[in-house]
Write a protein that holds these residues in place. Structure first.
Motif, PDB file in Angstrom:
ATOM      1  N   PHE A 154       0.826  -1.208   0.000  1.00 32.60           N
ATOM      2  CA  PHE A 154       0.000   0.000   0.000  1.00 32.60           C
ATOM      3  C   PHE A 154       0.862   1.260   0.000  1.00 32.60           C
ATOM      4  O   PHE A 154       0.439   2.288  -0.528  1.00 32.60           O
ATOM      5  N   LEU A 157       1.618   2.609  -3.494  1.00 34.43           N
ATOM      6  CA  LEU A 157       0.333   2.904  -4.138  1.00 34.43           C
ATOM      7  C   LEU A 157      -0.256   4.190  -3.595  1.00 34.43           C
ATOM      8  O   LEU A 157      -0.749   5.044  -4.333  1.00 34.43           O
ATOM      9  N   ASN A 158      -0.189   4.311  -2.281  1.00 27.66           N
ATOM     10  CA  ASN A 158      -0.779   5.470  -1.629  1.00 27.66           C
ATOM     11  C   ASN A 158      -0.039   6.730  -2.035  1.00 27.66           C
ATOM     12  O   ASN A 158      -0.645   7.770  -2.299  1.00 27.66           O
ATOM     13  N   ALA A 161      -1.222   7.700  -5.413  1.00 24.65           N
ATOM     14  CA  ALA A 161      -2.585   8.232  -5.438  1.00 24.65           C
ATOM     15  C   ALA A 161      -2.625   9.654  -4.902  1.00 24.65           C
ATOM     16  O   ALA A 161      -3.257  10.533  -5.497  1.00 24.65           O
ATOM     17  N   VAL A 162      -1.946   9.880  -3.771  1.00 23.28           N
ATOM     18  CA  VAL A 162      -2.024  11.215  -3.185  1.00 23.28           C
ATOM     19  C   VAL A 162      -1.288  12.227  -4.058  1.00 23.28           C
ATOM     20  O   VAL A 162      -1.726  13.362  -4.210  1.00 23.28           O
ATOM     21  N   MET A 164      -1.081  12.127  -7.239  1.00 22.93           N
ATOM     22  CA  MET A 164      -1.962  12.411  -8.364  1.00 22.93           C
ATOM     23  C   MET A 164      -2.963  13.489  -8.011  1.00 22.93           C
ATOM     24  O   MET A 164      -3.378  14.278  -8.854  1.00 22.93           O
ATOM     25  N   SER A 165      -3.379  13.504  -6.736  1.00 22.65           N
ATOM     26  CA  SER A 165      -4.510  14.360  -6.377  1.00 22.65           C
ATOM     27  C   SER A 165      -4.113  15.812  -6.173  1.00 22.65           C
ATOM     28  O   SER A 165      -4.961  16.672  -6.146  1.00 22.65           O
TER      29      SER A 165
END
Lengths: 278, 248
Positions: A154, A157-158, A161-162, A164-165
């Motif tokens: 994770f 991945l995390n 993701a963060v 990207m945001s």
């Protein structure tokens, strides 16, 4: 055998930290914008990198544990995650200090690296409660390994993701060391090395201590014959199974008729295998 | 030689019924799903509770935000917080009956692939989420949402589907981890919420333009792709580690 190499490792860590601090304070130039506050960079970023690598390492060691079923791998995975959590606390504190000094707020939400570190930290903060609330040691280590693998995967991945945001605001040191001037890059690398050595030393100390405690417990049991009461614990135990399997051995030396012996054998093993009643 | 043949009289071999071959994964998954739905229909433990919780939460949001309607980012946030916490209720109940009433033991005795349990439970949770959202999302549209749901429905359905798959996979893994612990009601959400943060990021970002008051802007494809990728990766992780939770 666990304590071997502890002294040279400790000495190397102390030496590396001395060199790193010397470089930080006397060699690396003052940063033009932030001035002296920027020096915390040489503590904060190595703490974060080593801590995250430790989390992923814990997952890799957990894979090894599930593959071999050797409780020593579980111990290593536990120690890796434990020490990473402690360094993680340090990362959050130094990061907050740095943010307050350079941006004026203790916490900044539009920082992907900050936010994702917090999420990872919150996830791993449940590792100890998870272990603590499973009583059966074998199941505890198995479940903890499953958690460590999923959480270790994770982590990257995390971060993706963060990141990207939000936009790219945080100084990204890992991708481009080239934009650091030479002396700063050198100081940073030495600090990173010192922090990695510190992590390794702390892990080794904890493993040695756990092993010594297990040995003392086993010796005491052998000397006095009484089983010292063990409280519930989140930490794995190394010397549990041999002493437990040693006790039923003298009770079965007369297996003349096979059936009763088999009956007692199954009768004595089922409670150990089954789920704890209380 | 002769004594040996004398002690074993030539008789017909004992008739032990042996299943010709172990049933395939699909058959096992179907059987487990049937059992799940039967249990849920008879006890009604998960879905009605989740739906009621969601509607109550919308009412709470109305008073807490002191707003008669929401739109855009706010609406997206309210919707996803509510759906996530309601899903936690279902996640917490998912394995409780199996742990307490011996369902795990019975499953372990059967000569079937253990991943079938993961697949069946994740599909069951997915079905619960879909049914519950059939109530919760229209209720959200009625109670709180300012723009009408109709025009943005197809895009919103895609976001909901992708997020539901992720919640189902992660929820199943976390529920299986937490159910054997003593503090399972506490540990389930504590484990699940950080793992679900990337889903919330993707889903909230993707549905914010859909719920905006200025007509439905399309949701950016990269969030949908991100959600799908996260679902896929965590599905593989769950598939790889799930077997180890089931050996006793």
């Amino acid at each position: 055998m666990y304590g071997r190499g502890l002294r040279p490792l400790s000495l190397a860590t102390a030496a590396a930290f001395t060199v790193a601090l010397g470089l930080v304070f006397f060699y690396a130039p003052l940063e033009a914008d932030q001035g002296f506050v920027q020096k915390i960079f040489y503590v904060h970023v190595p703490l974060a990198i080593v801590s995250l690598c430790g989390f992923v390492l814990g997952g890799l060691l957990a894979i090894q544990h599930l593959r071999t079923r050797d409780s020593r791998w579980d111990m290593r995975s536990y120690v890796a995650i434990h020490m990473s959590l402690i360094l993680g606390v340090g990362t959050l504190i130094t990061g907050s200090i740095w943010a307050k000094a350079s941006w004026g707020h203790w916490w900044v939400w539009d920082e992907p690296t900050l936010v994702s570190f917090l999420i990872v930290f919150l996830l791993y903060a449940t590792y100890q409660p998870l272990r603590f609330s499973i009583e059966d040691p074998e199941r505890q280590s198995r479940y903890a390994s499953v958690f460590a693998i999923a959480a270790g995967a994770f982590v990257p991945l995390n971060f993706a993701a963060v990141r990207m945001s939000t936009g790219y605001v945080h100084p990204r040191v890992l991708g481009d060391t080239s934009n650091l001037p030479g002396p700063m890059a050198l100081t940073f690398l030495v600090s990173l090395l010192a922090m990695a050595l510190l992590y390794a030393t702390l892990c080794k100390y904890e493993m040695t201590a756990k092993h010594a405690r297990g040995q003392v417990r086993a010796l005491r049991r052998k000397l006095s014959g009484e089983v010292p009461a063990q409280g519930r614990s989140a930490a794995p135990r190394l010397s549990g199974p041999p002493a437990l399997s040693g006790t039923p051995a003298p009770s079965a030396p007369a297996p003349l008729s096979p059936r009763p012996a088999g009956a007692t054998a199954t009768g004595s093993t089922t409670p150990a295998v089954g789920r704890p009643g209380g | 030689m002769s004594t040996g043949s004398a002690t074993h009289p030539p008789s017909t071999p004992p008739t032990i019924r042996v299943h010709p071959r172990p049933p395939g994964v699909a058959a096992v998954v179907l059987a487990l799903l049937r059992k799940e739905f039967l249990v849920e229909l008879r006890t009604l433990e998960s879905v009605p509770g989740m739906a009621l919780f969601a509607v109550s939460t919308f009412v709470v949001f109305h008073f807490a935000l002191d707003a008669t309607s929401v739109s855009g980012k706010e609406a997206s946030g309210v919707l996803w917080v509510t759906l996530l916490f309601a899903a936690m209720l279902g996640v917490n109940r998912l394995f409780v009956a199996d742990a307490e009433q011996g369902g795990f033991d019975a499953f372990l005795l059967a000569p079937v692939d253990r991943s079938a349990l993961l697949i069946a439970k994740a599909l069951a949770l997915l079905a619960y989420l879909v049914v519950f959202e059939l109530v919760a999302v229209p209720a959200f549209g009625l109670l709180l949402l300012e723009p009408s749901l109709g025009q943005s429905m197809p895009d919103l359905l895609a976001v909901l589907a992708l997020a539901d798959i992720g919640i189902a996979v992660i929820g199943t893994l976390v529920a299986a981890l937490a159910v054997q612990t003593r503090a399972r009601d506490l540990l389930g959400p504590l484990l699940a919420l950080p793992l679900l943060v990337p889903i919330v990021i993707g889903a909230a970002k993707a549905s914010a333009p859909l719920l905006a008051i200025t007509g439905a802007g399309g949701s950016p494809t990269r969030w949908l792709l991100g959600l799908a990728l996260y679902d896929l990766v965590f599905g593989l992780i769950a598939y790889a580690v799930f077997d180890f939770l089931l050996e006793d």
